[in-house]
Design an enzyme around this catalytic site. Structure first.
Site, PDB file in Angstrom:
ATOM      1  N   ILE A  41     -11.813 -11.416  51.762  1.00  0.00           N
ATOM      2  CA  ILE A  41     -11.408 -10.419  50.773  1.00  0.00           C
ATOM      3  C   ILE A  41     -10.445  -9.443  51.450  1.00  0.00           C
ATOM      4  O   ILE A  41     -10.416  -9.354  52.686  1.00  0.00           O
ATOM      5  CB  ILE A  41     -12.615  -9.667  50.153  1.00  0.00           C
ATOM      6  CG1 ILE A  41     -13.475  -9.014  51.232  1.00  0.00           C
ATOM      7  CG2 ILE A  41     -13.453 -10.605  49.304  1.00  0.00           C
ATOM      8  CD1 ILE A  41     -14.662  -8.226  50.668  1.00  0.00           C
ATOM      9  N   ASP A  42      -9.665  -8.740  50.670  1.00  0.00           N
ATOM     10  CA  ASP A  42      -8.641  -7.863  51.221  1.00  0.00           C
ATOM     11  C   ASP A  42      -9.241  -6.689  51.992  1.00  0.00           C
ATOM     12  O   ASP A  42     -10.387  -6.300  51.783  1.00  0.00           O
ATOM     13  CB  ASP A  42      -7.756  -7.309  50.101  1.00  0.00           C
ATOM     14  CG  ASP A  42      -6.966  -8.393  49.384  1.00  0.00           C
ATOM     15  OD1 ASP A  42      -6.699  -9.431  50.016  1.00  0.00           O
ATOM     16  OD2 ASP A  42      -6.639  -8.201  48.203  1.00  0.00           O
ATOM     17  N   LYS A  43      -8.413  -6.114  52.859  1.00  0.00           N
ATOM     18  CA  LYS A  43      -8.826  -4.986  53.700  1.00  0.00           C
ATOM     19  C   LYS A  43      -9.473  -3.868  52.884  1.00  0.00           C
ATOM     20  O   LYS A  43     -10.552  -3.385  53.220  1.00  0.00           O
ATOM     21  CB  LYS A  43      -7.606  -4.434  54.450  1.00  0.00           C
ATOM     22  CG  LYS A  43      -7.871  -3.148  55.223  1.00  0.00           C
ATOM     23  CD  LYS A  43      -6.608  -2.630  55.874  1.00  0.00           C
ATOM     24  CE  LYS A  43      -6.864  -1.305  56.607  1.00  0.00           C
ATOM     25  NZ  LYS A  43      -5.627  -0.782  57.254  1.00  0.00           N
TER      26      LYS A  43
END
Length: 346
Positions: A152-154
């Site tokens: 998942i994104d930062k």
């Protein structure tokens, strides 16, 4: 360092593959230096031309000059004399929020702000650095990243499954590829969707002008199939709380899909959600939204639910996580605002 893609030279040196691109069938014929400028972050045309002169840019495994014109279905490889930094993995004693663990896998609840794996500009402090410290001999995925089945994104918070064995890695990865896993995200988006629920499709690939963004296309010439099912949970006037269930797992899928249908995620800077997209022109309202941005200084997206079949027990397991406090506080502010203010129809 094992299994790194390398090219043997006549000398004692070797080159390491830093970038590989499969040119899509819709790509127009452009010079390779111009093409690589569009797809490689933080480089210069001069560096690309020097690499080509040194024989470090290959097309279909053959070195090419910088004036070579890429064609659909070319395989472009960009080589350098040192390994990619993300392969130089340093274990780091970083706490991990583990919500479940057994001999085959573990479930991690990642906080917003933590990068999942090393990459350009983020070579330390990532979840993978932490995993390398806390666990030995995690299996490598297809990108040589230990334990990672998905990511998942930062600045997205929420649940990730980590494989601890080779069998678990292949078994879980197949479920994600076959679309039999369950992934539900909670998002706060700008605007008031017309329908209570719907499905967004199309093909997601790199934006043609801004490669930091993904875009939705009508054909597979520039992207891969992507499907998101959304459902309205609560209408809060100028913003809406929605559930998004993934059928596929493309980069930035929810962020790109919601922007595509006119409802970017609240405070998603990369996709324009950090601007006041809906509402009044009153200064008081502007201050209210700015305060919400401060409370939630990231895109309003949380990976809330994760489900899959266990590799050995074959039991279908489903994990649920609480919405983090920054999102809760922001949602509550919008809830109070919508109750105490008249929302204008636009």
């Amino acid at each position: 360092m094992n299994n790194l893609p390398t090219v043997e030279l006549e000398s004692d040196d070797e080159l390491f593959e830093h970038h590989r691109f499969d040119v899509p069938k819709g790509q127009s014929m452009v010079r390779i230096d111009k093409y690589l400028m569009q797809v490689v972050e933080n480089t210069t045309r001069n560096k690309i031309q020097q690499a080509a002169t040194a024989g470090n840019i290959l097309v279909n495994d053959v070195p090419v000059k910088s004036n070579y014109k890429v064609k659909p279905f070319d395989v472009v490889r960009y080589l350098m004399a040192h390994p990619p930094y993300e392969y130089l993995l340093e274990p780091e004693d970083i706490p991990i929020n583990i919500v479940y663990e057994d001999e085959q896998l573990l479930i991690v609840n990642k906080e917003a702000g933590m990068v999942v794996h090393p990459g350009h500009g983020n070579y330390s402090g990532t979840l993978v650095n932490a995993l390398a410290f806390h666990f030995e001999n995690l299996p490598m995925n297809s990108s040589e990243r230990p334990g990672l089945v998905h990511r998942i994104d930062k600045n997205t918070s929420g649940l990730l499954v980590i494989a601890k064995t080779e069998f678990a890695m292949s078994y879980l990865a197949k479920q994600f590829a076959d679309k039999t896993s369950e992934r539900e995200y909670i998002a706060l988006v700008w605007g008031n969707p017309t329908e209570d629920e719907g499905t967004v499709g199309g093909f997601i690939g790199r934006h043609q002008k801004d490669r930091m963004q993904m875009a939705v296309y009508d054909t597979d010439a520039f992207g891969k199939p992507a499907v998101t099912h959304y459902k309205v949970l609560e209408r809060l006037g100028y913003v809406t709380l929605v559930s998004c269930k993934l059928e596929t797992g493309r980069t930035h899928q929810i962020r790109a899909h919601m922007k595509h249908i006119g409802h970017p995620l609240f405070n998603d800077e990369r996709y324009g959600g950090h601007q006041i997209l809906k509402g009044t022109t009153f200064t008081k309202y502007k201050q209210f939204v700015e305060n919400c941005f401060k409370i939630l200084p990231r895109q309003a997206l949380h990976a809330k639910t994760l489900g899959f079949e266990h590799p050995t027990t074959k039991e279908f397991m489903r994990f649920d996580s609480e919405i983090p406090q920054d999102m809760v506080d922001c949602i509550e502010k919008w809830r109070n605002y919508s109750k105490s203010n008249t929302i204008e129809e636009e």
